[in-house]
Design a protein around this motif. Structure first.
Motif, short mmCIF file in Angstrom:
data_model
loop_
_atom_site.label_atom_id
_atom_site.label_comp_id
_atom_site.label_asym_id
_atom_site.label_seq_id
_atom_site.Cartn_x
_atom_site.Cartn_y
_atom_site.Cartn_z
N UNK A 149 0.82 -1.21 0.00
CA UNK A 149 0.00 0.00 0.00
C UNK A 149 0.85 1.26 0.00
N UNK A 150 1.93 1.26 0.77
CA UNK A 150 2.82 2.42 0.81
C UNK A 150 3.60 2.55 -0.49
N UNK A 151 3.92 1.43 -1.11
CA UNK A 151 4.62 1.48 -2.40
C UNK A 151 3.75 2.17 -3.45
N UNK A 152 2.46 1.85 -3.47
CA UNK A 152 1.54 2.48 -4.42
C UNK A 152 1.45 3.99 -4.15
N UNK A 153 1.35 4.37 -2.87
CA UNK A 153 1.29 5.80 -2.53
C UNK A 153 2.57 6.53 -2.91
N UNK A 156 -1.88 18.92 -6.20
CA UNK A 156 -1.95 17.47 -6.32
C UNK A 156 -0.70 16.80 -5.76
N UNK A 157 0.46 17.44 -5.94
CA UNK A 157 1.69 16.87 -5.37
C UNK A 157 1.65 16.91 -3.85
N UNK A 215 1.63 13.78 -1.22
CA UNK A 215 2.54 13.66 -0.07
C UNK A 215 1.75 13.50 1.23
N UNK A 216 0.65 14.25 1.36
CA UNK A 216 -0.20 14.12 2.55
C UNK A 216 -0.83 12.74 2.62
N UNK A 217 -1.30 12.24 1.47
CA UNK A 217 -1.88 10.90 1.45
C UNK A 217 -0.87 9.85 1.87
N UNK A 218 0.38 10.04 1.46
CA UNK A 218 1.42 9.08 1.84
C UNK A 218 1.66 9.12 3.35
N UNK A 219 1.73 10.34 3.91
CA UNK A 219 1.97 10.47 5.36
C UNK A 219 0.80 9.91 6.16
N UNK A 220 -0.43 10.32 5.78
CA UNK A 220 -1.59 9.80 6.49
C UNK A 220 -1.74 8.30 6.27
N UNK A 221 -1.47 7.86 5.04
CA UNK A 221 -1.58 6.43 4.76
C UNK A 221 -0.63 5.60 5.59
N UNK A 222 0.59 6.12 5.78
CA UNK A 222 1.55 5.40 6.61
C UNK A 222 1.09 5.36 8.05
N UNK A 223 0.57 6.50 8.54
CA UNK A 223 0.11 6.52 9.94
C UNK A 223 -1.08 5.60 10.13
N UNK A 224 -2.02 5.60 9.19
CA UNK A 224 -3.16 4.70 9.28
C UNK A 224 -2.73 3.25 9.20
N UNK A 264 -8.35 17.08 25.39
CA UNK A 264 -9.51 17.34 24.54
C UNK A 264 -9.01 17.89 23.20
N UNK A 265 -9.51 17.36 22.14
CA UNK A 265 -9.05 17.76 20.81
C UNK A 265 -9.46 19.20 20.51
N UNK A 266 -8.46 20.03 20.18
CA UNK A 266 -8.72 21.42 19.80
C UNK A 266 -8.87 21.55 18.29
N UNK A 267 -7.95 20.99 17.54
CA UNK A 267 -8.02 21.02 16.08
C UNK A 267 -7.31 19.80 15.55
N UNK A 268 -7.87 19.22 14.51
CA UNK A 268 -7.26 18.03 13.94
C UNK A 268 -7.67 17.92 12.49
N UNK A 269 -7.20 16.88 11.85
CA UNK A 269 -7.51 16.67 10.44
C UNK A 269 -7.36 15.19 10.13
N UNK A 270 -7.81 14.82 8.96
CA UNK A 270 -7.61 13.46 8.48
C UNK A 270 -7.51 13.50 6.96
N UNK A 271 -7.41 12.32 6.36
CA UNK A 271 -7.22 12.27 4.91
C UNK A 271 -8.38 12.90 4.16
N UNK A 272 -9.61 12.61 4.58
CA UNK A 272 -10.78 13.14 3.90
C UNK A 272 -10.80 14.67 3.95
#
Length: 464
Positions: A67-71, A143-144, A148-157, A268-276
């Motif tokens: 999965x990481x190789x594809x990303x 898109x680049x 890169x964000x998808x790769x980082x989030x994908x690795x963490x997930x 308590x979460x103040x601000x966060x994000x995810x892949x979506x």
């Protein structure tokens, strides 16, 4: 002397008080946010602290995980697409070489036929396209960055999935060990019942109950073996790890499950994000650039052009021909005047897509806050469950000890002793499950907080 109680003094005093209050309020908010931003959970609360092989699996994900190789390949593709978009604003240089067979039949002259070759070199560079080319380059850059964000989030997930799956296999392995021991005890119990049957101390009903208890343990063991094989294959497919796996629960981890005090005050979460959310933000930025591109389609585009080419003209005497080498350079203006409202509708569509993405972004942020708060409450509930499972384990151990004592005094049967042992095994399993569920949920919560992106480097120095 000025009266200190005059209205202007009172107003200034009230203003200063309000300013001080707001200053203290924002300072408190700032310090709270900073304290949450610097929170780090204890290394012992992560499973790789207790299972060194899990840390090895995580460290090899970059090399082994498909999965990481594809990303990674998607990121490389996005980098090349950015270079392609940047090249659209650069110089273009070309050459042309042509050969002709020329036949001429002029009045009062003989028919003439000859061969001729012509060559040309031309150059072009866009000068001003109303920001359209820069917008296309910005889209490729977005898109680049998204890749890169998808790769980082994908690795963490992926790390979180591997941790959770490894802990699930740890629980299944421990359950298999307990069930195997249960099969041995049930077999021994059935043997004792048969011996007591020959002595007339028990009935056939007792024998049947012992056989049923043994069969239940054997069926459970068979199901656990099947489930272990499936989950282990899933872990190998996910991580690409092909070495021998070890999910054995050793005594240091059992002591951790019984003794470690898990935190009850979670940030308590103040601000966060995810892949979506990141994808929606990127899509909004892309649509903004699409609007610029659509607005530029009906505007004049200015290019620099230059050329070096050959041609042939008649001489003044109209008898001979002269070959010329020409150098040309200047500005070129291309202006599309009407496109049947194509660009206008493209702009409208981009604005509608942007509005749709903004609505989805607001929804995703709200769902993320609710999901994170539910995880926080779940962690608190799991912490309470761990405390209760420890109490259950201690009570089951006391019951087994008493049952052994009464069995030695012929006050309890072997079936009662088996039941007490199985209840103790269930209590051990319940405690281990609660701790592993807490670790998996905590890892998911850390993802929302942006903590523990990479595995810890701490090595477990405890020995069994």
């Amino acid at each position: 002397m000025m009266d200190c109680n005059c209205p202007s003094s009172i107003i200034r005093s009230d203003c200063f008080s309000v300013i001080r209050i707001f200053s203290l309020f924002f300072l408190n908010i700032f310090f709270i946010f900073c304290s949450y931003a610097n929170i780090e959970f204890q290394p012992s609360e992560r499973p790789e602290h207790h299972f060194p092989q899990l840390q090895e699996i995580i460290q090899l994900l970059d090399e082994n995980a498909p999965e990481l190789l594809v990303s990674t390949l998607k990121l490389e593709e996005a980098k090349l697409n950015q270079k392609v978009a940047a090249a659209e604003r650069g110089f273009r240089l070309g050459a042309n070489l042509s050969g002709f067979s020329i036949q001429e039949d002029r009045p009062n002259r003989d028919f003439d036929q000859r061969y001729k070759a012509f060559a040309a070199i031309h150059a072009q560079k866009p000068l001003y396209h109303w920001g359209a080319l820069r917008a296309k380059e910005s889209i490729s850059l977005i898109e680049k960055l998204q890749a890169h964000t998808d790769l980082s989030f994908g690795k963490r997930l992926l790390i979180g999935e591997v941790r959770s799956l490894f802990l699930e296999l740890v629980v299944l392995t421990f359950q298999k060990e307990l069930t195997s021991e249960g099969v041995r005890l049930a077999t021994q119990n059935l043997k004792n019942i048969n011996q007591r049957l020959g002595q007339g101390m028990v009935s056939m009903v007792d024998v049947g109950e012992s056989e049923i208890a043994l069969l239940k343990q054997e069926i459970e063991l068979s199901e656990l073996n099947l489930l272990l094989g499936k989950e282990e294959a899933r872990l190998r497919s996910l991580s690409g790890f092909n070495d021998v796996l070890d999910f054995t629960v050793r005594s240091p981890f059992m002591r951790f499950c019984m003794e470690y005090e898990f935190p009850i005050n979670l940030p308590i979460l103040v601000a966060s994000t995810n892949t979506e959310i990141q994808q929606l933000k990127s899509l909004i930025e892309k649509e903004e650039q699409e609007v610029l591109i659509a607005e530029s389609e009906l505007k004049p585009k200015i290019n620099f052009v230059g050329s070096l080419y050959q041609d042939q003209v008649d001489a003044v005497s109209n008898q001979d021909r002269v070959n010329r080498n020409n150098i040309l350079f200047g500005l070129e203006v291309n202006w599309a005047l009407w496109d049947s409202e194509k660009s206008k509708n493209k702009k409208r569509a981009a604005l509608l897509r942007k509005r749709r993405h903004e609505t989805n972004l607001s929804k995703a942020n709200r769902e993320l806050r609710m999901f994170t708060e539910s995880m926080r409450k779940e962690l608190l509930s799991l912490s309470d469950r761990i405390v209760l499972s420890r109490k259950l384990l201690l009570s089951s151990q006391v019951r087994l000890d008493k049952c052994k004592l009464e069995f030695s005094q012929n006050r309890k049967s072997s079936s009662d002793l088996l039941s007490a042992q199985l209840d103790l095994d269930d209590a051990k399993l319940s405690n281990l499950k609660a701790v592993c569920n807490y670790m998996s949920t905590l890892d998911l919560y850390e993802q929302q907080l942006g903590l523990s992106t990479f595995p810890i480097s701490h090595k477990n120095d405890e020995s069994e």
